[in-house]
Enzyme design. Sequence first.
Site: not given
Length: 1035
Positions: A881, A916, A997
């Site tokens: 991402y 995502r 993340y």
Amino acid sequence: MATTAPLLQNDTLPQASAGAAIALELGILHEGFSPDSRISKGDQRVSMAPDVAEQLIKDGYGVIVEKGAGVYSGFSDQAFVQKGCRIADRAEVIRKSSVLFSIEPPEADFPACKGKVVVSWVGRLLDKGKAVCEKAKAAGVMLVDVTAVPRITIAQKLDVLSSQAKCAGHRAVIEASYAFGRFHTAEMTAAGKYPPSQTFILGCGVAGLAAIGTSKAMGSVVRAWDVRDVSDQVHSMGAKWVTVDFKESGEGQGGYAKESSDAFKKVQQETFRKVLAECDIAISTAAIPGRPSPLLITKEAVAGMKPGSVIVDLAAQGGGNCELTKLNEIVTTANGVTIIGYADMPARMASQASTMYAQNMCNLLRHIHGKGKAADFMKNFLGALDAGEEGDIVSRSIVCSRDGKLVPMPPPPQPTPVKPKAAAPTAEKKVVKEDPMKAALVGALVLTFGVCCMLAMGEGVKTSLLTTFLLAGAAGYQAVWGVAHALHTPLMSVTNAISGCTAIGGLLLMEKTDSYAAYQLAALALLVSSVNIFGGFVVSQRMLDLFKKPGDKDFTGMMLFPGLVFLFVSLTRPELLKAVSTVSALLCVAAIGGLATMSTANAGCKFGMVGVFGAMAATMVGLSEANLVFSAVLLVIGGVGGVVMGFKVSPIALPQTVAAFHSLVGLAATCTSIGSFVSSPFPGATMENTSCILGDFIGGITLTGSLIAFGKLNGNLSSKELSLPGKNFLNLGGLGLFILSMYLFLQEGCEHGTLILWFVAALACLMGLHLVASVGGGDMPVCITVLNSYSGWALVAEGFLLKSNVLTIVGSLIGFSGAILTKIMCDAMNRDIFNVLFGGMNNAAVVKGADTGPKEHVECNVDTCAEMLVNAKEVLVVPGYGMAMARAQTPMGELASMLRKNNIILKFGVHPVAGRMPGQMNVLLAEAGVPHEWVLEMDEVNPDMENFDVVLVMGANDVVNSAAQELEGCAIWGMPVIEVWRSKKVVFCKRSMGGGYADLDNPVFYKSNTEMLLGDGKKTADALVQKVRERLEKV
């Protein structure tokens, strides 16, 4: 014939002025070539080029060039002087220089070179090279053999064998064209039609591949063979692969071909005889160092060739691949076949060959001197020799003699990264053998629960609706599993558009209600649903168009013709309206099936459009005139809004767009559910009331949950999870309130049904807000698929409420597809679905590895990375991402095309949860013009990871984190990842050393074969493309 006259004439030249302090003098010797063959000793090449000398001077070297050394390569003495070199006679060059360069070893000058380093093309393993080494030892010369560079990744840029072989392959085609004397490409002229030439390349090493490329560029039809199976590479260059029907491995040591067995040779030569009879030009490149060249073309095969055919034998030095080859001669056979046996092909394009050789020498010096440049060359060079096995393998491999002694050559290393470090201990996964009885018991309980639920539905749901729901769910389940990972994003977009069938619920409610409030709710549901339908299909079609190749023609628009049939039947045959609705629903199922492959995806999208159109048409013909006009106006308004939004959204914003559209489905379901009860407020535990409150609840959660997901993905809200005190009790309390409200609502004497529905809607909105806000940004892909599934179950509730087969089928299809995608995502992330849905209710403390002290990483720059890519044979790019956020997909697509055009195989490896939402990386790469054939899934690249010379990780972290396999109990333990650390070299292109993340350090950053290219992704990608282009232009 070779060139025998200088390419440039020298003038009397002044000496170069002194510049910066010189740390080490380099001498460039004349190779001894002369137009007079009686005194000529070498060839036309020179070991240094002016532009390369300029680079070395900047590194602190002084460069002294023997007068006239480059004249036959097109480099005048003046050209060297202009770059900062000095010109001198041979004796002065030898006297003043510490390191001397000469392609051919200057054996006659060895006595004058005592104590100096002489860098030459020696061939230390051959008999001639061994004799040269003995002379160097006797003269006290430190002799360096540039052909002894080990065949490992980091040494590819030093490989003179490859650079000169590339020139030889190119020149072989030029020589063949000259001797052939006819067109290479097909020509159609007023003087007649002429077919293309037929070329056969025997041996697909560096020279063979260069010959393939040049022959194809000239328009020839090319066939190729190699003892190793490199058919994929040959096909990628547009050539045909010739197969010898005999199984034998041809892979030899160091990447060379090995000698074949007699049985293989017999079958091989028979195959070649047949192919050569059909070809005009044959170029053979098969050579085995230190051994006679293998016989590939017998005299019988030559006799079977067409008159005027040409054979160029690049293995002539070792006796030739052709039985009739004569070294350094051209032979014409009785049947008119020309056989060229030149052994000096690189020298016949001396300027290019010299430039490439010189760059190899520059790379060799830089490899040895490192950051210290010229001042550290001798220290590092001698230090590597003195360090024994711990020293640099390149330095130890190339030195033949030192201090009057021969230096033994170390065994060739495996092609693994240099400077090995102790590998971090890998924690073995504990394989727990499952108890068969326990597994069977769990399966039986799940099945029993499912059967009970379905039977309970049969209490109030019509049998026809229940049958429709179950069969549609089963069909959708099978269809969704067949959808390619690359098409998961279009799948979600198409199902989102189909879920706009909530418009049908609004239409049915508008027609049957007498309540003004219910009518307004129905109108609102219709309006937002139309936005979803039109916008969703526009976004879907735009995504699928990105996967088209240039020149592809799409005629799937013809699939829209059945829509006219639906319209005609709906207007003229009212008794067939139910059939139209059923067939329309079936087309919605077919839409999912169509997305299984790239070739049928566009047709699948059209199926969905026709299915929704047919269902809407069958519903609208039953409306009163006033309702028909009003609903048409609402559809136009919503449709225009949806189309505008659909065309404005960029591929990077697709996840948040889908989330926003999901919220519209939730709003429509809530409005229809409440409006239906307001229209017919009959209390009691009926199927309609149960469906009403369930649709209200699911719609409310979908509405606000999707809005929160949109805010997080769009950057309006923080991606960090919301962690309120007692959040799990808040979720359980909300669920308890809903169950209590549902119980009260279904009581026979309930007098406040409408109020309860509005309360449930508000409660559901709050729960949706809290549930999704409690999910971290890393789990958003799962969250979106769950919301997609919710929208389907809301449609099912509407279908039961309004007794609509279409809504039931479509809702079941979307509900199951979203559930399956959620399962795929959770498996790919090794996430517990309940943990995601309830905001980390079962989160365990993060496990940290043992403190091993400060960790060291190695950084590289754009120049270094570009050099790695240019010298690689196979490259893998792993996008994440971070690439999407930096908008770096376009330069990466350009880089892929550039490398592939230069015979460097570049592939993209995509993790199922990169980005995502499922498949988002595939869409972004398609937007950048990357053909989908170049994009592979995780399971396709992991088995071949060791074959990749360079893996460029572009903005990805968690999906390539080895902690998933090495640090038991960490946040991503057990998560399937792309195992980039198993490749030969890994380069991470990211903004910083921070975690992903999962906020977990990545051990791959500190592995011995990893380098970090830190900086802004877009700027780095653009700079990388520019440097690679410059580097390839030089080659």
